[in-house]
Design a protein around this motif. Structure first.
Motif, PDB file in Angstrom:
ATOM      1  N   VAL A 128       0.833  -1.196   0.000  1.00 34.96           N
ATOM      2  CA  VAL A 128       0.000   0.000   0.000  1.00 34.96           C
ATOM      3  C   VAL A 128       0.871   1.250   0.000  1.00 34.96           C
ATOM      4  CG1 VAL A 128      -1.755   1.297   1.284  1.00 34.96           C
ATOM      5  CG2 VAL A 128      -1.889  -1.198   1.155  1.00 34.96           C
ATOM      6  N   HIS A 129       1.920   1.236   0.828  1.00 39.83           N
ATOM      7  CA  HIS A 129       2.882   2.338   0.875  1.00 39.83           C
ATOM      8  C   HIS A 129       4.295   1.780   0.958  1.00 39.83           C
ATOM      9  CE1 HIS A 129      -0.150   5.346   1.339  1.00 39.83           C
ATOM     10  NE2 HIS A 129      -0.513   4.977   2.553  1.00 39.83           N
ATOM     11  N   VAL A 130       5.233   2.482   0.344  1.00 36.16           N
ATOM     12  CA  VAL A 130       6.657   2.251   0.552  1.00 36.16           C
ATOM     13  C   VAL A 130       7.233   3.603   0.956  1.00 36.16           C
ATOM     14  CG1 VAL A 130       8.844   1.549  -0.461  1.00 36.16           C
ATOM     15  CG2 VAL A 130       6.733   0.392  -1.148  1.00 36.16           C
ATOM     16  N   ILE A 131       7.597   3.734   2.230  1.00 33.72           N
ATOM     17  CA  ILE A 131       7.932   5.036   2.802  1.00 33.72           C
ATOM     18  C   ILE A 131       9.385   5.048   3.279  1.00 33.72           C
ATOM     19  CG2 ILE A 131       7.248   6.757   4.512  1.00 33.72           C
ATOM     20  CD1 ILE A 131       4.589   5.029   4.752  1.00 33.72           C
ATOM     21  N   PRO A 132      10.185   6.003   2.818  1.00 29.21           N
ATOM     22  CA  PRO A 132      11.564   6.103   3.322  1.00 29.21           C
ATOM     23  C   PRO A 132      11.581   6.280   4.832  1.00 29.21           C
ATOM     24  CG  PRO A 132      11.232   7.554   1.447  1.00 29.21           C
ATOM     25  CD  PRO A 132       9.875   7.061   1.847  1.00 29.21           C
ATOM     26  N   ARG A 133      12.442   5.521   5.491  1.00 33.82           N
ATOM     27  CA  ARG A 133      12.533   5.616   6.954  1.00 33.82           C
ATOM     28  C   ARG A 133      13.845   6.265   7.372  1.00 33.82           C
ATOM     29  NH1 ARG A 133      10.716   0.908  11.240  1.00 33.82           N
ATOM     30  NH2 ARG A 133      12.824   0.527  11.953  1.00 33.82           N
ATOM     31  N   SER A 134      14.958   5.832   6.796  1.00 32.66           N
ATOM     32  CA  SER A 134      16.244   6.460   7.100  1.00 32.66           C
ATOM     33  C   SER A 134      17.267   6.040   6.054  1.00 32.66           C
ATOM     34  CB  SER A 134      16.741   6.061   8.499  1.00 32.66           C
ATOM     35  OG  SER A 134      17.048   4.677   8.543  1.00 32.66           O
ATOM     36  N   TYR A 135      18.342   6.816   5.968  1.00 37.46           N
ATOM     37  CA  TYR A 135      19.460   6.527   5.069  1.00 37.46           C
ATOM     38  C   TYR A 135      20.749   6.546   5.881  1.00 37.46           C
ATOM     39  CZ  TYR A 135      16.049   8.219   1.598  1.00 37.46           C
ATOM     40  OH  TYR A 135      14.931   8.425   0.845  1.00 37.46           O
ATOM     41  N   GLN A 136      21.763   5.881   5.355  1.00 37.89           N
ATOM     42  CA  GLN A 136      23.106   5.950   5.932  1.00 37.89           C
ATOM     43  C   GLN A 136      24.130   5.924   4.808  1.00 37.89           C
ATOM     44  OE1 GLN A 136      23.198   2.646   8.813  1.00 37.89           O
ATOM     45  NE2 GLN A 136      23.523   4.161  10.414  1.00 37.89           N
ATOM     46  N   LEU A 137      25.198   6.661   4.997  1.00 38.60           N
ATOM     47  CA  LEU A 137      26.327   6.622   4.073  1.00 38.60           C
ATOM     48  C   LEU A 137      27.532   6.070   4.816  1.00 38.60           C
ATOM     49  CD1 LEU A 137      26.140   9.931   1.997  1.00 38.60           C
ATOM     50  CD2 LEU A 137      26.337   7.610   1.085  1.00 38.60           C
ATOM     51  N   ASP A 138      28.035   4.938   4.344  1.00 35.05           N
ATOM     52  CA  ASP A 138      29.220   4.304   4.935  1.00 35.05           C
ATOM     53  C   ASP A 138      29.041   4.054   6.428  1.00 35.05           C
ATOM     54  OD1 ASP A 138      30.390   4.513   2.407  1.00 35.05           O
ATOM     55  OD2 ASP A 138      31.278   6.464   2.873  1.00 35.05           O
ATOM     56  N   GLY A 139      27.820   3.664   6.817  1.00 37.53           N
ATOM     57  CA  GLY A 139      27.561   3.325   8.213  1.00 37.53           C
ATOM     58  C   GLY A 139      27.521   4.502   9.148  1.00 37.53           C
ATOM     59  N   SER A 140      27.298   5.707   8.623  1.00 36.25           N
ATOM     60  CA  SER A 140      27.294   6.910   9.452  1.00 36.25           C
ATOM     61  C   SER A 140      25.978   7.031  10.217  1.00 36.25           C
ATOM     62  CB  SER A 140      27.505   8.145   8.563  1.00 36.25           C
ATOM     63  OG  SER A 140      26.396   8.281   7.695  1.00 36.25           O
ATOM     64  N   VAL A 141      25.741   8.208  10.773  1.00 34.55           N
ATOM     65  CA  VAL A 141      24.503   8.467  11.493  1.00 34.55           C
ATOM     66  C   VAL A 141      23.336   8.473  10.513  1.00 34.55           C
ATOM     67  CG1 VAL A 141      25.655   9.792  13.275  1.00 34.55           C
ATOM     68  CG2 VAL A 141      24.810  10.961  11.233  1.00 34.55           C
ATOM     69  N   LEU A 143      20.442   9.615   8.171  1.00 35.13           N
ATOM     70  CA  LEU A 143      20.304  10.829   7.391  1.00 35.13           C
ATOM     71  C   LEU A 143      18.856  10.988   6.942  1.00 35.13           C
ATOM     72  CD1 LEU A 143      23.398  10.282   5.068  1.00 35.13           C
ATOM     73  CD2 LEU A 143      23.325  11.717   7.114  1.00 35.13           C
ATOM     74  N   ARG A 144      18.404  12.237   6.812  1.00 36.29           N
ATOM     75  CA  ARG A 144      17.058  12.490   6.304  1.00 36.29           C
ATOM     76  C   ARG A 144      17.048  12.445   4.781  1.00 36.29           C
ATOM     77  NH1 ARG A 144      12.746  17.246   7.826  1.00 36.29           N
ATOM     78  NH2 ARG A 144      11.259  16.762   6.172  1.00 36.29           N
ATOM     79  N   ASP A 145      18.048  13.046   4.142  1.00 37.02           N
ATOM     80  CA  ASP A 145      18.122  13.083   2.684  1.00 37.02           C
ATOM     81  C   ASP A 145      19.595  13.031   2.277  1.00 37.02           C
ATOM     82  OD1 ASP A 145      17.937  13.467  -0.016  1.00 37.02           O
ATOM     83  OD2 ASP A 145      17.104  15.491   0.094  1.00 37.02           O
ATOM     84  N   PRO A 146      20.035  11.939   1.652  1.00 37.51           N
ATOM     85  CA  PRO A 146      21.453  11.801   1.309  1.00 37.51           C
ATOM     86  C   PRO A 146      21.837  12.456  -0.011  1.00 37.51           C
ATOM     87  CG  PRO A 146      20.291   9.823   0.677  1.00 37.51           C
ATOM     88  CD  PRO A 146      19.259  10.733   1.300  1.00 37.51           C
TER      89      PRO A 146
END
Length: 413
Positions: A128-141, A143-146
């Motif tokens: 029904v929905h596919v919603i972004p929850r979080s991102y990470q770059l190289d295992g960092s903290v 991120l809201r938008d990479p």
């Protein structure tokens, strides 16, 4: 339909609500008309009578358009509800082709698609929905938008909401039978969040409870994204029926008692009494307000316990710095906001849409649906991607041209 007009339709168990929103040139989206009619053909968030539900949808939409002084709008964003909805987490990681050049929108799309595919709906269910929850770059903290950031590996988590394909189809068919082209649909509690939560609350971490007649929606937000979503099979109508059963009074009398003399907990009630008819209707008898509140409080406590359990199952480890927001018709129960906040150890408030025409908790989902549609329209025009990943029931659905993937909408939010 004019491109800047969007109709939101929320078919609930108690009411069917409609909201008409527009985006003035260079201005913020706003609600310009609302309609609220008694529900028909909906039981515990599910369509139980197509014709009755369709008539109620059409009546609410006509009222909203009449209030706005606009001709009938036949393209709508509708709500989906019911305890069949479930939320799962998908995760994936992809290599960044040119680490020093930064993450591109195309790479964000690819990692989100991969994360969504990690959750395979079981037979008879669909996304029904596919919603972004979080991102990470190289295992960092988290991120809201990479987008634009440099790194070697981009990882993403998505919230995948699935539902029974036939129940979803019934909502779409009811809207179609009412004469509407369904442009998009959202789970009701997510739509309510669009109308009653501030960007700051979504960023800090907030718990939203959308208490309807037959269900209660639970949504957890953090870092600006929806972290978890659940729909509980209990709502305000259960409180009404508890009163009717225990006190042996008609449901209509129980509903009026709940609204006019009910409290969320016994400690909030006064020392007064309430006069009620006997089962025969020939005489009357008295009960204390505290006893009425005890009956109500038992169900309220159950709803709050179920909501807390849903949050615990989600794995959310935050403390909800922005607190608790209650909305939906069930949130009108006297003393509920303070009592729920005390039970969950959170600051709390009743959430209503900011637009004065829609500033009632019963209209939260409908207003959110309309505002969502208006806000998503510019993204659709720029993005050009018409649909989400294919689902098992895609062939049986009405056309939904112009619908974007949730990730793209999130970027333009």
């Amino acid at each position: 339909m004019a491109e800047n007009l969007v109709l939101g339709l929320d078919a609930g168990s108690t009411h069917v609500a409609a909201a008409l929103a527009e985006a003035p040139e260079g201005g913020e989206p706003r609600v310009i008309g609302v309609g609220l009619v008694p529900s028909a053909g909906v039981y515990r968030g599910l369509i139980s009578d197509l014709s009755a539900a369709a008539r109620a949808m059409r009546k609410a939409a006509e009222a909203a358009c009449a209030m706005a002084g606009r001709p009938q709008v036949n393209r709508a964003v509708i709500s989906i509800s019911g305890a069949h909805l479930r939320s799962e987490v998908g995760a994936a990681a992809v290599a960044v082709p040119r680490p020093a050049a930064g993450v591109t929108p195309e790479l964000v799309r690819r990692v989100l698609d991969a994360a969504a595919e990690a959750v395979e709906p079981s037979a008879g269910r669909e996304r029904v929905h596919v919603i972004p929850r979080s991102y990470q770059l190289d295992g960092s903290v988290p991120l809201r938008d990479p987008t634009g950031l440099c790194g070697r590996t981009l990882a993403a988590e998505v919230q995948v909401v699935t539902g029974d394909a036939l129940h979803v189809q019934n909502h779409l068919r009811a809207a179609s039978q009412a004469g509407f082209e369904v442009a998009d649909y959202l789970v009701a509690v997510r739509a309510a969040g669009e109308a009653v939560l501030t960007p700051e609350e979504r960023e800090e971490g907030v718990l939203l409870l959308d208490i309807g007649g037959g269900t209660t929606g639970v949504a957890v937000y953090e870092l600006g994204h929806l972290f978890h979503l659940a729909v509980l099979p209990v709502g305000g109508d259960h409180i009404t029926h508890d009163l009717a059963t225990v006190l042996r009074i008609p449901v209509e009398t129980a509903e009026r008692l709940k609204r006019e003399r009910g409290w969320a907990a016994p400690r909030l009630a006064g020392d007064g009494t309430v006069t009620l008819p006997t089962p025969s209707g020939l005489n009357t008898y008295e009960v204390s307000e505290k006893y009425v509140a005890e009956i109500i409080g038992s169900r309220v406590e159950e709803i709050l316990q179920m909501a807390a359990a849903a949050v615990k199952r989600s794995g959310y480890a935050g403390l909800f710095p922005a607190g608790l927001v209650l909305t939906g018709g069930g949130s009108r129960l006297r003393g509920l906001a303070g009592y729920a906040g005390d039970c969950l150890s959170l600051k709390s408030r009743i959430g209503t849409p900011a637009d004065s025409l829609a500033a009632e908790p019963e209209l939260a989902a409908a207003a959110g649906l309309a505002l969502w549609g208006v806000r998503a329209a510019p993204a659709a025009a720029e993005g050009g991607e018409p649909s989400e990943p294919a689902t098992d029931a895609a062939e049986a659905r009405p056309a939904r041209a112009g619908r974007l993937r949730d990730w793209l909408k999130a970027l333009f939010h």
